[in-house]
Design an enzyme around this catalytic site. Structure first.
Site, PDB file in Angstrom:
ATOM      1  N   PRO A  12      93.224 -39.190  17.790  1.00  0.00           N
ATOM      2  CA  PRO A  12      92.115 -37.829  17.934  1.00  0.00           C
ATOM      3  C   PRO A  12      90.713 -37.766  17.761  1.00  0.00           C
ATOM      4  O   PRO A  12      90.373 -38.073  16.221  1.00  0.00           O
ATOM      5  CB  PRO A  12      93.102 -36.963  17.495  1.00  0.00           C
ATOM      6  CG  PRO A  12      94.115 -37.421  16.288  1.00  0.00           C
ATOM      7  CD  PRO A  12      94.165 -39.064  16.990  1.00  0.00           C
ATOM      8  N   ASN A  13      89.324 -36.900  17.756  1.00  0.00           N
ATOM      9  CA  ASN A  13      88.930 -36.296  17.507  1.00  0.00           C
ATOM     10  C   ASN A  13      87.739 -37.492  17.828  1.00  0.00           C
ATOM     11  O   ASN A  13      86.229 -37.116  17.165  1.00  0.00           O
ATOM     12  CB  ASN A  13      88.836 -36.106  16.861  1.00  0.00           C
ATOM     13  CG  ASN A  13      89.609 -34.771  16.513  1.00  0.00           C
ATOM     14  OD1 ASN A  13      89.506 -33.877  16.911  1.00  0.00           O
ATOM     15  ND2 ASN A  13      90.608 -34.266  15.696  1.00  0.00           N
ATOM     16  N   ARG A  20      80.262 -35.813  16.158  1.00  0.00           N
ATOM     17  CA  ARG A  20      81.041 -34.812  15.229  1.00  0.00           C
ATOM     18  C   ARG A  20      80.457 -35.311  13.695  1.00  0.00           C
ATOM     19  O   ARG A  20      80.903 -36.306  13.464  1.00  0.00           O
ATOM     20  CB  ARG A  20      82.121 -35.830  15.258  1.00  0.00           C
ATOM     21  CG  ARG A  20      83.579 -35.245  14.435  1.00  0.00           C
ATOM     22  CD  ARG A  20      84.295 -36.036  14.320  1.00  0.00           C
ATOM     23  NE  ARG A  20      85.629 -35.551  13.836  1.00  0.00           N
ATOM     24  CZ  ARG A  20      86.571 -36.703  13.073  1.00  0.00           C
ATOM     25  NH1 ARG A  20      86.936 -37.769  13.714  1.00  0.00           N
ATOM     26  NH2 ARG A  20      87.680 -36.352  12.780  1.00  0.00           N
ATOM     27  N   TYR A  25      80.144 -39.592  10.199  1.00  0.00           N
ATOM     28  CA  TYR A  25      81.013 -40.451  11.394  1.00  0.00           C
ATOM     29  C   TYR A  25      79.790 -41.612  12.098  1.00  0.00           C
ATOM     30  O   TYR A  25      79.450 -42.473  12.639  1.00  0.00           O
ATOM     31  CB  TYR A  25      81.686 -39.908  12.402  1.00  0.00           C
ATOM     32  CG  TYR A  25      82.816 -39.644  11.094  1.00  0.00           C
ATOM     33  CD1 TYR A  25      83.887 -40.598  11.046  1.00  0.00           C
ATOM     34  CD2 TYR A  25      83.007 -38.122  11.216  1.00  0.00           C
ATOM     35  CE1 TYR A  25      84.727 -40.198  10.417  1.00  0.00           C
ATOM     36  CE2 TYR A  25      84.277 -37.758  10.956  1.00  0.00           C
ATOM     37  CZ  TYR A  25      85.275 -38.324  10.367  1.00  0.00           C
ATOM     38  OH  TYR A  25      86.440 -38.244   9.966  1.00  0.00           O
ATOM     39  N   ASN A  76      92.180 -47.251  15.566  1.00  0.00           N
ATOM     40  CA  ASN A  76      91.826 -46.275  14.508  1.00  0.00           C
ATOM     41  C   ASN A  76      92.535 -45.053  14.950  1.00  0.00           C
ATOM     42  O   ASN A  76      92.597 -44.185  16.434  1.00  0.00           O
ATOM     43  CB  ASN A  76      89.895 -45.319  14.917  1.00  0.00           C
ATOM     44  CG  ASN A  76      89.109 -44.318  13.878  1.00  0.00           C
ATOM     45  OD1 ASN A  76      90.403 -43.938  13.305  1.00  0.00           O
ATOM     46  ND2 ASN A  76      88.312 -44.443  13.849  1.00  0.00           N
ATOM     47  N   ALA A  79      93.074 -38.730  12.322  1.00  0.00           N
ATOM     48  CA  ALA A  79      93.664 -38.255  11.807  1.00  0.00           C
ATOM     49  C   ALA A  79      95.557 -38.691  11.136  1.00  0.00           C
ATOM     50  O   ALA A  79      95.582 -38.438  10.068  1.00  0.00           O
ATOM     51  CB  ALA A  79      94.120 -36.610  11.291  1.00  0.00           C
ATOM     52  N   GLU A 100      93.785 -52.195  11.639  1.00  0.00           N
ATOM     53  CA  GLU A 100      93.233 -50.633  11.247  1.00  0.00           C
ATOM     54  C   GLU A 100      92.065 -50.733  10.995  1.00  0.00           C
ATOM     55  O   GLU A 100      91.505 -50.698   9.660  1.00  0.00           O
ATOM     56  CB  GLU A 100      94.159 -50.626  10.113  1.00  0.00           C
ATOM     57  CG  GLU A 100      94.474 -49.014  10.363  1.00  0.00           C
ATOM     58  CD  GLU A 100      95.187 -48.124   8.717  1.00  0.00           C
ATOM     59  OE1 GLU A 100      95.200 -48.808   8.354  1.00  0.00           O
ATOM     60  OE2 GLU A 100      94.763 -47.173   8.503  1.00  0.00           O
ATOM     61  N   HIS A 102      88.728 -47.703   9.982  1.00  0.00           N
ATOM     62  CA  HIS A 102      88.164 -46.318   9.664  1.00  0.00           C
ATOM     63  C   HIS A 102      86.634 -46.450   9.617  1.00  0.00           C
ATOM     64  O   HIS A 102      86.135 -47.023   8.780  1.00  0.00           O
ATOM     65  CB  HIS A 102      88.752 -45.478   8.375  1.00  0.00           C
ATOM     66  CG  HIS A 102      90.312 -45.173   8.857  1.00  0.00           C
ATOM     67  ND1 HIS A 102      91.047 -44.908   9.173  1.00  0.00           N
ATOM     68  CD2 HIS A 102      91.498 -46.066   7.970  1.00  0.00           C
ATOM     69  CE1 HIS A 102      92.194 -44.871   9.021  1.00  0.00           C
ATOM     70  NE2 HIS A 102      93.027 -45.764   8.712  1.00  0.00           N
ATOM     71  N   ARG A 109      87.036 -39.774   0.323  1.00  0.00           N
ATOM     72  CA  ARG A 109      87.457 -38.714   0.754  1.00  0.00           C
ATOM     73  C   ARG A 109      88.422 -37.697  -0.065  1.00  0.00           C
ATOM     74  O   ARG A 109      88.796 -38.144  -0.703  1.00  0.00           O
ATOM     75  CB  ARG A 109      87.010 -38.622   2.210  1.00  0.00           C
ATOM     76  CG  ARG A 109      85.911 -39.492   2.277  1.00  0.00           C
ATOM     77  CD  ARG A 109      85.753 -39.624   4.523  1.00  0.00           C
ATOM     78  NE  ARG A 109      85.977 -38.128   4.622  1.00  0.00           N
ATOM     79  CZ  ARG A 109      86.208 -37.882   5.758  1.00  0.00           C
ATOM     80  NH1 ARG A 109      86.317 -38.924   6.558  1.00  0.00           N
ATOM     81  NH2 ARG A 109      86.029 -36.783   6.735  1.00  0.00           N
TER      82      ARG A 109
END
Ligand code: DQA
Length: 146
Positions: A12-13, A20, A25, A76, A79, A100, A102, A109
């Site tokens: 998502p996103n 964004r 990012y 990825n 969230a 995975e 990111h 963070r």
């Protein structure tokens, strides 16, 4: 061609990459990332199926589909990394090596980003390398499944 295809999953996103929170990012778009992953994979003799969805069930369906025709999975989960048990369950069920990725270093963070349910089922976790992280994932899987 099962052994020469990789699945690239973005959660998502991530469709909004480029606009964004660019301070976190960056300015690279998802289309740019999918393009560079596909190009690099082709150089290494693989093709790539890409999927991005904002819906957990669609991500799970795409992971299930990899069982029949993909040799490895780059994901990825966005969230959903921090909330989903169903996504790591799906990854486990399809029995393919998982990397995975990111873009940001989730460990630098907010505390709620420090734990990813997906990490427990990933062979490799790459966080904080930006878009290059996806390329490292392709190189890893190409070597791993060849
Ligand atoms: C992300 C990190 C997640 O915490 C966040 O929810 C994202 C993107 C990353 O690529 O850095 O959507 O997975």
């Amino acid at each position: 061609m099962t052994d020469r295809r990789l699945l690239l999953v973005n959660g998502p996103n991530l469709n909004l990459l480029g606009t964004r929170q660019p301070e976190i990012y960056g300015s690279t778009t998802l289309a740019d990332i999918e393009h560079s992953v596909t190009e690099l994979a082709a150089e290494l003799g693989f093709d790539v199926r890409t999927v991005q969805s904002n819906h957990e069930g669609e991500l799970i369906d795409a992971i299930h589909a990899a069982r029949t025709d993909c040799a490895g999975i780059i994901i990825n989960p966005g969230a959903y990394s921090h909330t989903s048990v169903a996504i790591p369950d799906a990854l486990t069920a399809v029995e393919r090596p998982v990397v995975e990725v990111h873009l940001s270093n989730i460990h630098r963070r907010e505390a709620f980003r420090h734990h990813s349910y997906v990490s427990a089922v990933a062979e490799v976790v790459i966080a904080g390398a930006g878009p290059a992280g996806y390329e490292y994932a392709v190189r890893y899987l190409a070597g791993r499944v060849s």
